[in-house]
Design a protein around this motif. Structure first.
Motif, short mmCIF file in Angstrom:
data_model
loop_
_atom_site.label_atom_id
_atom_site.label_comp_id
_atom_site.label_asym_id
_atom_site.label_seq_id
_atom_site.Cartn_x
_atom_site.Cartn_y
_atom_site.Cartn_z
N PRO A 1 -15.90 23.61 2.98
CA PRO A 1 -16.76 22.41 3.21
C PRO A 1 -16.25 21.22 3.09
O PRO A 1 -16.75 20.25 4.05
CB PRO A 1 -18.24 22.92 2.22
CG PRO A 1 -17.50 23.81 1.20
CD PRO A 1 -16.58 24.43 1.96
N GLU A 2 -15.71 21.11 2.29
CA GLU A 2 -14.93 19.71 1.99
C GLU A 2 -14.02 19.17 3.32
O GLU A 2 -13.88 18.30 3.66
CB GLU A 2 -14.01 19.49 0.65
CG GLU A 2 -14.95 19.73 -0.60
CD GLU A 2 -14.11 19.72 -1.81
OE1 GLU A 2 -12.98 19.65 -1.77
OE2 GLU A 2 -14.67 19.51 -2.82
N TRP A 3 -13.16 20.40 3.65
CA TRP A 3 -12.37 20.00 4.66
C TRP A 3 -13.35 19.59 5.84
O TRP A 3 -12.80 18.90 6.77
CB TRP A 3 -11.55 20.95 5.00
CG TRP A 3 -10.48 20.79 5.93
CD1 TRP A 3 -9.19 20.19 5.69
CD2 TRP A 3 -10.33 21.07 7.58
NE1 TRP A 3 -8.44 20.12 6.79
CE2 TRP A 3 -8.89 20.48 7.73
CE3 TRP A 3 -11.20 21.76 8.26
CZ2 TRP A 3 -8.71 20.86 9.01
CZ3 TRP A 3 -10.91 21.62 9.57
CH2 TRP A 3 -9.82 21.36 10.14
N GLY A 4 -14.40 20.47 6.24
CA GLY A 4 -15.28 20.33 7.27
C GLY A 4 -15.84 19.07 7.20
O GLY A 4 -15.89 18.28 8.25
N LEU A 5 -16.41 18.67 6.21
CA LEU A 5 -16.82 17.27 6.13
C LEU A 5 -15.93 16.12 6.32
O LEU A 5 -16.15 14.94 6.77
CB LEU A 5 -17.65 17.07 4.82
CG LEU A 5 -18.93 18.08 4.47
CD1 LEU A 5 -19.40 17.81 3.09
CD2 LEU A 5 -19.91 17.79 5.48
N GLY A 6 -14.61 16.60 5.76
CA GLY A 6 -13.53 15.33 5.84
C GLY A 6 -13.39 14.90 7.39
O GLY A 6 -13.18 13.90 7.98
N GLN A 7 -13.41 16.05 8.13
CA GLN A 7 -13.23 15.96 9.63
C GLN A 7 -14.41 15.25 10.47
O GLN A 7 -14.07 14.50 11.19
CB GLN A 7 -12.83 17.52 10.29
CG GLN A 7 -11.75 18.03 9.98
CD GLN A 7 -10.45 17.27 10.39
OE1 GLN A 7 -10.20 17.14 11.49
NE2 GLN A 7 -9.82 16.62 9.49
N GLN A 8 -15.50 15.50 9.75
CA GLN A 8 -16.75 14.86 10.48
C GLN A 8 -16.75 13.33 9.94
O GLN A 8 -17.50 12.61 10.98
CB GLN A 8 -18.10 15.57 9.91
CG GLN A 8 -18.14 17.06 10.56
CD GLN A 8 -19.49 17.66 9.93
OE1 GLN A 8 -19.83 17.11 9.06
NE2 GLN A 8 -19.90 18.79 10.50
N GLY A 9 -16.27 13.16 8.96
CA GLY A 9 -16.19 11.69 8.43
C GLY A 9 -15.65 10.77 9.18
O GLY A 9 -16.23 9.59 9.28
N TYR A 10 -14.71 10.98 10.31
CA TYR A 10 -13.98 9.85 10.97
C TYR A 10 -14.36 10.13 12.27
O TYR A 10 -14.04 8.93 13.31
CB TYR A 10 -12.62 9.93 10.95
CG TYR A 10 -11.92 11.18 11.22
CD1 TYR A 10 -11.84 11.49 12.65
CD2 TYR A 10 -11.49 12.20 10.59
CE1 TYR A 10 -11.22 12.73 13.25
CE2 TYR A 10 -11.06 13.26 11.04
CZ TYR A 10 -10.55 13.48 12.33
OH TYR A 10 -10.15 14.97 12.77
N MET A 11 -15.42 11.10 12.66
CA MET A 11 -15.74 11.17 13.99
C MET A 11 -16.53 10.05 14.84
O MET A 11 -16.41 9.64 15.94
CB MET A 11 -16.51 12.40 14.41
CG MET A 11 -15.56 13.88 14.24
SD MET A 11 -14.38 13.83 15.43
CE MET A 11 -15.14 14.08 16.95
N SER A 12 -17.21 9.28 14.02
CA SER A 12 -18.12 8.21 14.43
C SER A 12 -17.32 6.94 14.83
O SER A 12 -17.77 6.11 15.35
CB SER A 12 -19.26 7.85 13.40
OG SER A 12 -18.49 7.46 12.26
#
Length: 253
Positions: free
Chosen positions: A166-177
């Motif tokens: 979950p931490e890695w997935g959320l980290g990837q989502q964090g810069y998508m915007s």
């Protein structure tokens, strides 16, 4: 199609497994052989142990415990892990009818070295992922009509506390915007908990080439992060089409 190397979100051509994978496989084989030899040496000096009786009428079939008041997120993840402990490649989406599978990456394993090559700073990404203790990566690719190109990655982590995925997935989502990526916060995948579909606001434009439209899916189930790259070189991407793929892959997990 040529793409700039300084864009981490771009899907590059699938790669065949190379020398690094063979070296890792060779090391694994040597480890197995050494373990077998040691095991025989230890067993040689031991007294034989009698086998248990074949008839065990009290043995019950193991069944998943239904959710109840004591059910926690961790216990749910443990139940899910049973499914992903087998051949992870079998959980990958099958190519749609009419699509052509990429022969070099049709339901295959991908090394961590190969995976990080798609990022702007592969050496830094490699170090970050090693800290999260990845276990293995299963991948598959296909194309449709020479216009649509899809790659699905299942990245499994080894963390016993189920925190790395979950931490890695959320980290990837964090810069998508950010504008240089999708430029938006994406759309949640119903029932996924934390999965999102990102259709890029602007296509990639390069002189002499048609616009390249992109979408990316990032979601997590237990110790597995699901990633889908969806590229269209002819027209804008349908969010509905990408969402449908995301839902199908999540169901398989």
């Amino acid at each position: 199609m040529e793409t700039p190397e300084n864009r981490p979100e771009l899907l590059k051509s699938p790669r065949r497994r190379g020398r690094t994978t063979l070296l890792i496989a060779g090391a694994a084989v040597l480890g197995v052989v050494a373990g077998v030899v040691t095991g025989y040496a230890v067993q040689y000096d031991r007294e034989p142990t009698p086998l248990p009786p074949l008839s065990q009428p009290d043995l019950r079939d193991s069944k998943t415990v239904p959710a109840g008041a004591s059910t926690t997120a961790r216990s749910v993840n443990v139940n899910r892990q049973v499914k992903t402990d087998g051949d992870l490649r079998k959980l990958l989406l099958k190519k749609p009818k009419g699509a052509t599978a990429d022969t070099s990456q049709a339901a295959d394993w991908m090394s961590l070295v190969e995976y990080v090559e798609d990022y702007e700073k592969p050496d830094r990404m490699f170090e970050n992922m090693i800290d999260d203790d990845p276990r293995r990566i299963a991948t598959t690719s296909w194309e449709q009509r020479g216009e649509v190109f899809v790659t699905v990655n299942l990245i499994q982590f080894r963390d016993d506390d189920r925190l790395s995925a979950p931490e890695w997935g959320l980290g990837q989502q964090g810069y998508m915007s950010q504008d240089k990526h999708a430029g938006n916060r994406g759309k949640p995948i119903p029932g996924s908990g934390n999965g999102r579909v990102y259709v890029y606001d602007e296509p990639l434009r390069k002189a002499g080439y048609e616009p390249l439209y992109q979408a990316r899916v990032i979601a997590q189930r237990g110790d597995v992060v699901m990633e889908i790259w969806y590229v269209n070189n002819a027209r804008k991407i349908s969010e509905k089409a990408v969402m449908s793929l995301a839902k199908q892959q999540l169901e398989r997990l």
